[in-house]
Design an enzyme around this catalytic site. Structure first.
Site, PDB file in Angstrom:
ATOM      1  N   ASN A   1      27.370  55.192  -9.257  1.00 31.37           N
ATOM      2  CA  ASN A   1      27.062  56.147 -10.311  1.00 31.37           C
ATOM      3  C   ASN A   1      26.121  55.460 -11.296  1.00 31.37           C
ATOM      4  OD1 ASN A   1      27.176  58.140 -12.224  1.00 31.37           O
ATOM      5  ND2 ASN A   1      29.107  57.438 -13.094  1.00 31.37           N
TER       6      ASN A   1
ATOM      7  N   ASP B   1      38.585  63.006 -15.529  1.00 36.12           N
ATOM      8  CA  ASP B   1      38.318  63.342 -16.932  1.00 36.12           C
ATOM      9  C   ASP B   1      38.841  64.714 -17.344  1.00 36.12           C
ATOM     10  OD1 ASP B   1      37.095  60.967 -16.760  1.00 36.12           O
ATOM     11  OD2 ASP B   1      35.048  61.666 -16.999  1.00 36.12           O
TER      12      ASP B   1
HETATM   13  C1  GDL Z   1      34.029  58.371 -15.936  1.00 38.15           C
HETATM   14  C2  GDL Z   1      33.590  59.557 -15.172  1.00 38.15           C
HETATM   15  C3  GDL Z   1      32.141  59.484 -14.842  1.00 38.15           C
HETATM   16  C4  GDL Z   1      31.303  58.786 -15.907  1.00 38.15           C
HETATM   17  C5  GDL Z   1      31.843  57.395 -16.039  1.00 38.15           C
HETATM   18  C6  GDL Z   1      31.081  56.503 -17.014  1.00 38.15           C
HETATM   19  C7  GDL Z   1      34.609  58.795 -13.037  1.00 38.15           C
HETATM   20  C8  GDL Z   1      35.460  59.168 -11.867  1.00 38.15           C
HETATM   21  N1  GDL Z   1      34.400  59.774 -13.958  1.00 38.15           N
HETATM   22  O1  GDL Z   1      35.185  58.233 -16.163  1.00 38.15           O
HETATM   23  O2  GDL Z   1      31.713  60.808 -14.669  1.00 38.15           O
HETATM   24  O3  GDL Z   1      29.961  58.736 -15.569  1.00 38.15           O
HETATM   25  O4  GDL Z   1      33.169  57.502 -16.483  1.00 38.15           O
HETATM   26  O5  GDL Z   1      30.979  57.108 -18.265  1.00 38.15           O
HETATM   27  O6  GDL Z   1      34.177  57.678 -13.147  1.00 38.15           O
END
Ligand code: GDL
Length: 660
Positions: A270, A132
Site C-alpha cells: 500500500n 477501519d
Molecule cells: C490502515 C488502513 C489503510 C491505510 C493505512 C495507513 C489497513 C488494512 N487499513 O489502517 O487503508 O492506508 O492504515 O494509513 O491497513
C-alpha cells in the site's frame, strides 16, 4: 491509501505466483490513465494483480450499496480490460463495514447486487474489506450473531459462494494486525473465529505486528497462520503515507526476510498516495519477490539486498525523470548544456533567454545541470522509510546534534554546510527535470525538506559566528514560514503521548506488548517487591481498584496498580489531609528496563487514570526513587505528574501527583 499487492499462491489449488497492487489509500484516487500506466509497469516488473479499493471512491465504501452509473461502468470496464491486456488480475474490493446491518437479508442482497454488477463488467476476483470500522454491532446484529467475527464471516462466506467461489477472494479482518488483537494473536477470539469459520477458498489480509509494521518476522507469520488456518496475504503499509502530509517514502522494500515468501499467500503493498513517487516502492518489492540466493551477498538476507535493490530502482527511475513528458517543458538538460553561444538561434527580437548572451562582466546564464543518480540517492535518503532515515539524513541529524552540543567544530560545520548545499543542488536539478509529472508529485516534499535543511544551515552558521544571527532561527517567536505548524500539529503536541519522536534518537521498537487485567496467577509480586515501594504497604496490600499487567513475548514485563483510596495503603507514611484531599488515589507502576518503548506503559497508565477518574477520583499520587532516572524520566514525559513536597519522607523518595 493505495495498495499494491503481490500475491503468491504456492500452497493450494492456487499454484501460480501472483503480484498485486492495491489501489486503496485515503485521498485523491489515481486517474484512470495512471492506473493504466501502473498495469504496464506491473507487467514489465512481473507483478500480476491489482486490488481496486480506493477508500475515497464513495461507491467503494460510503455509498457501497449504490450501483455504478453507466458512465462509471464504462470507466471500470475499460480499466478491467486494460488490466487483462497487461496480464494483471483485477480484484474489485468493497468496504461495507461503515454501516451494514449484517442480519438484514436486504443488505446481503445489496452487496451481492453490487458484486454482480462488477462481475458483469468482466471482473473475476473480489475482496471484502472490514478494516477501519467500529467494532460495536447494532442491536439487531447482536441478536442474530454470537460475535462481530461471526457476522463478518457469515456474509463473506455467503458472497463468496454466490460469486461461484472465485479463484481470488480476499477478506480483510477488522483486527488486521497483532497490535489490534485482544489479548494477543494466538488467543484472539475474533481471529480464532475467522480462522475457524471462514471458508478455505478465502484468503485473509494481515498487516503484520502493527498497522505500519517496521519488521515482519517468519515466526509472527507462523503464529498468525496457525490461528487463521491458512497463510495470510500481507497488506504492507511500509510505503503508505496517507497518515501524514509531510511524509513520503522513497526507501527500498525492507525488513521482511525473503524466507517469508514460502510462508505467505502473497504480499500486497500500500504505497504513497502520489502516483509517480512509487517507483522505488514497487520496483524494490518486485525485486524482493524475485529473490534468489546471491552467493556474493554479505547482507543479512542472502537473497535480497535492500541497498542494491534501491540502486537498481533509482538508476531506472532516473531515466524517467529525464524524459520530457510535456510539450514545451524543459528539455533534457544535457542537450541544453551542450549549446554554446555560437549554436544559438539567430537573434530574437524579444530578448528572451534563448537569445541573450551575457557580457564579460555580467551574470552568467543560469544553467540547469542534469539530475544525477547521486541526487536521487540523496532524495531517497531524505524520504526513506517510516522507521528509518536514509544514511545521509541520519548523518545530517547527528551532525547537527553534535554541532549544537560542542564548540570546537569548524571543519565539521563546514561538512554540514556542504551536505545542506547538496540538498539545495539536488532540489535545483530536480526542479528542472524534463518529466514534470514526477516533479509535481514530489514538489511539496522537496520544498519542505529544502526549507527545513535551510533553517538548520542558517542556525549552524549563526552558531559559528558566520553570517548574521538569524532572527527567525534564534528567536522564540518565528514567523509562520519559519516552522512547521498547523492545527493538527498543535493538538498533537498537547497530548502526552504525541508521536513527535526523533527517529534518529529513538530507534523504533518492534516488540508487541499485550496489556491485560491482572490475574492471581501473575507473578508480579516479585516485581513489586523489587521496586521497594514505600507508600504501598506490601505486607497487607489492599485490593486494587484496577490492576493491569503488560506482557512481551517473554513474560510479564510491567504492571500498574491503582487504588481508589490511598489512605489505608499509605500506613508507613503520614500523609497530610490536604495532600489526600487533592490526591486521594494511589498509583504504582513498574516497567522492566528491557522495555525501551515508552508507549505501552503510557497506554497502561492512561487506562488506569481514566478508570480512577470515571470512579470519581480527583487526583493520584505515586512514588519514585531518586536514583530511578528511568522512571523519573518516564513520569516527567507524561506531563501530568508533578513533584509534591511531603515532609518526613526518606531523601531518596520523590512523590509525584497528578490531578485527574
Ligand atoms: C490502515 C488502513 C489503510 C491505510 C493505512 C495507513 C489497513 C488494512 N487499513 O489502517 O487503508 O492506508 O492504515 O494509513 O491497513
Amino acid at each position: 491509501m493505495l495498495l499494491i499487492l503481490q500475491l503468491w499462491f504456492p500452497l493450494s489449488k492456487k499454484t501460480k505466483v501472483c503480484f498485486f497492487f492495491i489501489d486503496g489509500f485515503y485521498g485523491r484516487p489515481w486517474t484512470m490513465e495512471q492506473r493504466a500506466e501502473l498495469f504496464q509497469r506491473e507487467q514489465k516488473w512481473g507483478l500480476n494483480s491489482y486490488l481496486y479499493a480506493p477508500k475515497d471512491d464513495y461507491k467503494h465504501r460510503m455509498y457501497w450499496r449504490d450501483l455504478y452509473s453507466p458512465q462509471e461502468a464504462e470507466q471500470l470496464i475499460t480499466l478491467i480490460s486494460t488490466a487483462r491486456n497487461h496480464n494483471v488480475e483485477f480484484i474489485y474490493a468493497i468496504s461495507p463495514g461503515l454501516d451494514i446491518t449484517f442480519s438484514n437479508p436486504k443488505e446481503v442482497a445489496a452487496l451481492k447486487r453490487k458484486f454482480d454488477q462488477v462481475k458483469e463488467f468482466g471482473c473475476r476476483s473480489f475482496s471484502l474489506l472490514f478494516d477501519d470500522i467500529e467494532i460495536e454491532m447494532c442491536p439487531a446484529d447482536k441478536q442474530a450473531f454470537t460475535s462481530f467475527a461471526h457476522a463478518q464471516v457469515a456474509i463473506a462466506n455467503e458472497v463468496f459462494q454466490h460469486l461461484g467461489q472465485p479463484e481470488v477472494f480476499l477478506f480483510c479482518p477488522t483486527d488486521y494486525c497483532a497490535s489490534f488483537c485482544t489479548p494477543n494473536v494466538s488467543q484472539s477470539a475474533y481471529l480464532l473465529t475467522v480462522g475457524e469459520k471462514l471458508l478455505q477458498g478465502i484468503d485473509i489480509l494481515w498487516t503484520g505486528p502493527k498497522v505500519v509494521s517496521h519488521k515482519i518476522s517468519v515466526e509472527s507469520i507462523e503464529e498468525v497462520s496457525a490461528v487463521l488456518k491458512r497463510p495470510p496475504v500481507i497488506w504492507d503499509n511500509i510505503h503508505a503515507n496517507d497518515y501524514d502530509p509531510q511524509r513520503l517514502f522513497l526507501g527500498p522494500y525492507k525488513d521482511r526476510p525473503t524466507d517469508l515468501i514460502t510462508k505467505l499467500r502473497g504480499v500486497l503493498t500500500n504505497p504513497n498516495c502520489e502516483f509517480y513517487p512509487n517507483f522505488v516502492a514497487i520496483h524494490t518489492l518486485a525485486t524482493w519477490c524475485k529473490a534468489t540466493p546471491d552467493q556474493e551477498s554479505d547482507d543479512q538476507d542472502p537473497c535480497y539486498s535492500p541497498q542494491k535493490a534501491l540502486t537498481v530502482a533509482l538508476t531506472e527511475w532516473l531515466q524517467e525523470f529525464l524524459n520530457t513528458d510535456q510539450p514545451g517543458g524543459p528539455q533534457h538538460p544535457a542537450s541544453r548544456l551542450r549549446k554554446d553561444p555560437s549554436e544559438e538561434e539567430p537573434m530574437q527580437t524579444d530578448m528572451g533567454e534563448a537569445g541573450y548572451v551575457p557580457g564579460p562582466d555580467e551574470n552568467p546564464l543560469y544553467t540547469a545541470e542534469p539530475l544525477t543518480l547521486e541526487d536521487l540517492k540523496l532524495l531517497s535518503d531524505l524520504f526513506y522509510l517510516p522507521y528509518e532515515h536514509g544514511s545521509t539524513a541520519r548523518t545530517m541529524l547527528q551532525e547537527l546534534d553534535w554541532l549544537k552540543k560542542h564548540t570546537e567544530w569548524r571543519s565539521r560545520a563546514q561538512h554540514f554546510d556542504e551536505m545542506c548545499e547538496a540538498v539545495v543542488q539536488m532540489f535545483n536539478r530536480l526542479s528542472n527535470a524534463p518529466n514534470r509529472s514526477i516533479l509535481y508529485d514530489l514538489y511539496n516534499y522537496i520544498c519542505d525538506i529544502k526549507s527545513g535543511v535551510g533553517l538548520a544551515r542558517t542556525y549552524v552558521k549563526t552558531l559559528s559566528g558566520h553570517g548574521r544571527p538569524s532572527e527567525h532561527v534564534m528567536n522564540d517567536d518565528p514567523e509562520p514560514w519559519g516552522f512547521r505548524g498547523g492545527l493538527s500539529g498543535e493538538f498533537q503536541r498537547m497530548l502526552p503521548g504525541h508521536g513527535n519522536r526523533d527517529l534518529f534518537k529513538h530507534p523504533p521498537s518492534t516488540a508487541v506488548y499485550c496489556i491485560r487485567p491482572f490475574c492471581p496467577e501473575d507473578k508480579v509480586m516479585n516485581l513489586i517487591t523489587q521496586q521497594r515501594v514505600l507508600l504501598l504497604d506490601l505486607e497487607t496490600p489492599p485490593l486494587p481498584h484496577c490492576a493491569l499487567v503488560m506482557e512481551d513475548e517473554i513474560t510479564v514485563c510491567g504492571y500498574a496498580l491503582a487504588l481508589m483510596d490511598a489512605k489505608p495503603a499509605t500506613v508507613k507514611v503520614q500523609l497530610d489531609a490536604s495532600v489526600l484531599k487533592d490526591f486521594p488515589s494511589l498509583l504504582t507502576v513498574q516497567v522492566l528496563p528491557r522495555v525501551t518503548d515508552p508507549s505501552p506503559a503510557k497506554r497502561m497508565i492512561s487506562q488506569l487514570l481514566s478508570s480512577l477518574k470515571t470512579s470519581g477520583s480527583t487526583g493520584v499520587l505515586c512514588e519514585v526513587r531518586h536514583s530511578d532516572r528511568r522512571m523519573l524520566d518516564f513520569y516527567s514525559k507524561l506531563g501530568s505528574f508533578k513533584p509534591i513536597q511531603i515532609p518526613g519522607l526518606p531523601q531518596d523518595i520523590i512523590v509525584l501527583g497528578a490531578r485527574l
